[in-house]
Scaffold this motif. Structure first.
Motif, PDB file in Angstrom:
ATOM      1  N   MET A   1      46.393  52.356  31.506  1.00 50.46           N
ATOM      2  CA  MET A   1      46.514  51.104  30.655  1.00 50.46           C
ATOM      3  C   MET A   1      46.158  49.875  31.843  1.00 50.46           C
ATOM      4  O   MET A   1      45.114  49.240  31.533  1.00 50.46           O
ATOM      5  N   SER A   2      46.521  50.168  33.076  1.00 53.71           N
ATOM      6  CA  SER A   2      46.305  49.428  34.243  1.00 53.71           C
ATOM      7  C   SER A   2      44.853  49.239  34.448  1.00 53.71           C
ATOM      8  O   SER A   2      44.041  48.707  34.763  1.00 53.71           O
ATOM      9  N   THR A   4      42.321  50.212  32.722  1.00 53.22           N
ATOM     10  CA  THR A   4      41.435  49.348  31.625  1.00 53.22           C
ATOM     11  C   THR A   4      41.693  47.887  31.971  1.00 53.22           C
ATOM     12  O   THR A   4      40.648  47.177  31.717  1.00 53.22           O
ATOM     13  N   ARG A   5      42.770  47.353  32.557  1.00 49.54           N
ATOM     14  CA  ARG A   5      42.908  45.919  32.663  1.00 49.54           C
ATOM     15  C   ARG A   5      41.964  45.628  33.936  1.00 49.54           C
ATOM     16  O   ARG A   5      41.243  44.486  33.862  1.00 49.54           O
ATOM     17  N   VAL A   6      42.344  46.266  34.820  1.00 46.01           N
ATOM     18  CA  VAL A   6      41.179  46.239  35.880  1.00 46.01           C
ATOM     19  C   VAL A   6      39.709  46.257  35.889  1.00 46.01           C
ATOM     20  O   VAL A   6      38.980  45.436  36.485  1.00 46.01           O
ATOM     21  N   PHE A  78      43.016  39.266  34.928  1.00 49.27           N
ATOM     22  CA  PHE A  78      43.999  40.179  35.116  1.00 49.27           C
ATOM     23  C   PHE A  78      45.351  39.882  34.674  1.00 49.27           C
ATOM     24  O   PHE A  78      45.926  40.348  33.680  1.00 49.27           O
ATOM     25  N   CYS A  82      47.619  41.096  31.427  1.00 54.14           N
ATOM     26  CA  CYS A  82      48.855  41.700  31.519  1.00 54.14           C
ATOM     27  C   CYS A  82      49.910  40.786  30.855  1.00 54.14           C
ATOM     28  O   CYS A  82      50.876  41.536  30.104  1.00 54.14           O
ATOM     29  N   SER A  85      49.562  41.929  27.068  1.00 51.97           N
ATOM     30  CA  SER A  85      50.334  43.329  26.886  1.00 51.97           C
ATOM     31  C   SER A  85      51.880  42.995  26.933  1.00 51.97           C
ATOM     32  O   SER A  85      52.680  43.642  25.929  1.00 51.97           O
ATOM     33  N   ARG A  86      52.151  42.236  27.629  1.00 51.10           N
ATOM     34  CA  ARG A  86      53.681  41.922  27.766  1.00 51.10           C
ATOM     35  C   ARG A  86      54.232  41.285  26.352  1.00 51.10           C
ATOM     36  O   ARG A  86      55.222  41.554  26.114  1.00 51.10           O
TER      37      ARG A  86
END
Length: 93
Positions: A1-2, A4-6, A78, A82, A85-86
């Motif tokens: 998942m991270s 994808t965010r990057v 970014f 994040c 998603s939180r």
């Protein structure tokens, strides 16, 4: 998942940096510094440039402006991804 965010943050930052580069050349070479809204779009890069001396040649200064744009918009995107998603996760998990 991270990852994808990057990747998403990279493409957003790259796109905004490309738009800023196009606006810079229109503002500098065509309109002579009178493009409305350019300072708002390029503000992160301008803040980055303020940390350096004004005696830098044109192209290194332009590259520093673009680097500042990319880094600022990458970090902002970014962080927003994040946070998003939180906030999607239920409380307590």
């Amino acid at each position: 998942m991270s990852a994808t965010r990057v990747l998403c943050a990279h493409w957003v930052a790259l796109g905004i940096t490309a738009i800023t580069a196009a606006l810079f050349f229109i503002d500098y070479f065509v309109l002579g510094g009178n493009l409305p809204g350019y300072g708002l779009v390029a503000y992160p890069g301008i803040v980055w440039l303020r940390m350096f001396s004004e005696e830098i040649d044109f192209w290194p200064k332009f590259l520093l402006l673009m680097l500042g744009q990319y880094l600022a918009y990458f970090a902002a995107t970014f962080v927003l991804l994040c946070m998003r998603s939180r906030l999607k996760k239920p409380l307590g998990k």
